[in-house]
Every structure is written in C-alpha cells, then in structure tokens.
Design an enzyme around this catalytic site. Sequence first.
Site, PDB file in Angstrom:
ATOM      1  N   SER A   1       0.846  -1.243   0.047  1.00 45.78           N
ATOM      2  CA  SER A   1      -0.028   0.165  -0.103  1.00 45.78           C
ATOM      3  C   SER A   1       1.037   1.296  -0.024  1.00 45.78           C
ATOM      4  O   SER A   1       1.747   1.394  -0.990  1.00 45.78           O
ATOM      5  CB  SER A   1      -1.048  -0.087   1.245  1.00 45.78           C
ATOM      6  OG  SER A   1      -1.815   0.750   0.898  1.00 45.78           O
TER       7      SER A   1
ATOM      8  N   ASP B   1      -6.008  -3.018  -2.829  1.00 48.81           N
ATOM      9  CA  ASP B   1      -4.904  -2.911  -1.784  1.00 48.81           C
ATOM     10  C   ASP B   1      -4.218  -4.440  -1.363  1.00 48.81           C
ATOM     11  O   ASP B   1      -4.900  -5.143  -0.798  1.00 48.81           O
ATOM     12  CB  ASP B   1      -5.251  -2.070  -0.494  1.00 48.81           C
ATOM     13  CG  ASP B   1      -4.417  -1.717   0.494  1.00 48.81           C
ATOM     14  OD1 ASP B   1      -3.263  -2.321   0.239  1.00 48.81           O
ATOM     15  OD2 ASP B   1      -4.723  -1.090   1.263  1.00 48.81           O
TER      16      ASP B   1
END
Length: 422
Positions: free
Chosen positions: A64, A230
């Site tokens: 991320s 993500d």
Amino acid sequence: MATDKQISIPRNDGKLMTILSIDGGGIRGIIPGTILAFLEEELQKLDGPEARIADYFDVIGGTSTGGIVTAMLTTPADDQNGRPIPAKDIIKFYFEEGPKIFSEEAKSARRQTEGWGEPSNIVGKVFTQIAMAGVWAFAKLKAPEYDGVHLRRKIKEFCGDTLLAETLTNVVIPAYDMQDLRPLIFSTQQAKKNDSTVRLDDVVVSTSAAPSYFPFNKFEADGKEHFLVDGGLAANNPTLLAIREATKILEKENPSNYNQPDYSNFLVLSLGTGSSEQQRGHKIGLGGMLDWMFSFEKGLSPLFDVMFRASDSMVHIYTSFILGNYNARHNYLRIQDYSMKAYEAKTDDASPENLKRLEKIGKNLLTRSVSLTHPDTGLPEVVPVGLSLSGNQSESVTNNKIALISFAKRLSEERKRRHSSK
C-alpha cells in the site's frame, strides 16, 4: 558510489542477505519515511552524499503506502541521472501531495452532485437539497471515498515508464486479485524471469487501492487482465514476503546445492506506520455489523483495526520464529509505534496539523527503546539496555536511533565487502 542503473551489487559469497520492509497505512507513510531519511543520512555519513537506500538492500518489500515508498526508493529518476530520489524527498511527497490526494475535491461523492442547478423558488430549493442529500448518501455508499485521480497521476510521474523488472534493486509488492480471489505478489525477480511487461506504476496503484478509499486498478499485462485492490488485504506487513523473496534469490544463486537458507545471515529492517493504542481495546456493543464496522468512541472500524493489528502481530511473531530468537535480537529490527491516538491513526487525514504530527511521531520513534516481539506471547518487549544488535558486545543499544546507526554501519560494511569481492 556506482552510478549505473542496476546499483544493487549481487551477493557472491553469501555473507549477508539484506532486507527492508515497509507497512501499509495511507498518509501515515510519513512515519517510515522519516525513519528512512535518518537511515540514509547515516549511510551518507559513511559512504558519501550519493548513497541511496537501494544501494544497500537485496530486497525491499512494501504494501500500500509502503509500496509507494518502495517505488520512490527504487525507481531511476530522470533528474537524478538514473539514481533514485533521496529518502528525505519521501516526506516532501506526503506533505505536498497528501492534501491533494485526500482533498474534498477528490471525494467521489462530491462529483455526483456537481452541476446541479439552483432553483429560484423556496419549494424547489428544499426539494433540490433533499434530492442532493439522497444522491450524496447513495454515492458515499456506492463509490469509493476518493477518486484516486491525483494519486494515480503522481505515481505515474515518479514511476515513468519503468517496468517492474527494471527497479534498481529487487522489490516485492503485494496486491489482491478480485477476479481469482487471491493475493498476487509482484516481484522484480519474477518479472525478469518471465520477461514481464507489467509496469511499476500499475503495481503501485494496485497495492495502494485501499477498499472504500480508492477505486480498484484495472490493467492488462502478460496476456491477462487484472482487477486489483490494496495489498494490505493480504499482507499489510510484508516482512515475510520479503524474506521469502530473499530465499528465492539464494536458491537461484545455488540451484544445484540448495537446501535451507542460513537465516543467521539475514539482516532485516521492518518499518511500521503506527497503530492506535491498545490499552483500552474496542467496545463492540452487542457485536452486530454496525458495532464491528464503526466505533463512535474512536472513529474507526474495530473490525479492520483488529484484523490489521492481528496480522501485524502474527507476522512479527513468525519473523522472530523464522530468524530464531537469538538471531532476531541481532539481525532483526522492527520499528513501530503502538501508542498512537485514534485521531492520529487515520489513514486519510492530510491536514497540515496531522502531517506535522505524523512527522513528529516518526522522529520520536528514534528516541524510543528498541522492542522485540516475545515469541510465545506475541507482545512487544523492550530490549535490555546494553544489548548489541550487531553481536559486537562493545556496542550497546539504548534506542532505535542507536540501533539504526549500528544497522547503517553493517549495511555499509557489507556493501564495501561486495565491492572488494567484485
């Protein structure tokens, strides 16, 4: 220092395998960015102003926001003669671009109500406001919080046309495949092996596409269409992924004589993005969906907070177990703040006050005592003052700053050893 693009010098006698791991956490990426700026400054004191983080690590893993940092550390920059940007520029990126990425203008729901005319009569105004409120509420539920346009633009700017196979040292970056419902682990090594056409910017946009915050990323490469979100859903703390990637490198170096890696030669630095304080836990009422999804007291989701905290703790425990308790004390350094307030732990608060606060948290972490995870309980424990992380008993460790200085010395020595061997 070398100035060619591939700056990570291959290992040739197996003394140390160096690994850097960076957690996910949105705007809280400022925290590891602050730590990395300090580490690079120490490396520059030892090896000159051109030293860069990527010069010293065999593998850099990032999830991320950690994937964004990883890309900035390992992408050849046009204005740096093919070298990566200085680590101190990471903090600058969050301060300058964070407020635009998480701005009111970037909110998806806002776009759904733009362009509505303003009626002239009172009744019309009332009905228009009611309708707009309904559209706004629906858009908030249906669309991600932010459109991600500025984030994608900035990632494209610093990644350029760089392929995943062209990073300056080996990277490993996870995403989650919403078609096959499985983690998808992107790595430089695998991309080279497969002669992959996957672009680095697509990987970074994918790993940072936090559910409900940003849209998923769709792209096509290597003959397959991807729908990715993500990487934090799979591994918010990518330390184990980076260690696994390192073992693959060792296996590649010794394909005919490979049994089990010597983890005593692994030097691992793992950086967290902070976590809210654990003293009081969560009150989840009767335990229904609303109770699990939102805490009115802390302003965050108990479910996601518990999931990420549990995942982080388990990775920490497994890493200590894999490296061995003694070796973990000497070759594994995890820097994480477990005492953040709930308002500090938000991933999208890019207000000037919070940005400065996060930078201060990162700097304060340097003065904190070094902590390890107890292999049995999983709880952090403070390292006894006087313990040497390098095995050199003349070096005593008191806090993370001293530990990082010791870490920098070992990284520098290893790189010089590789230069002389080469």
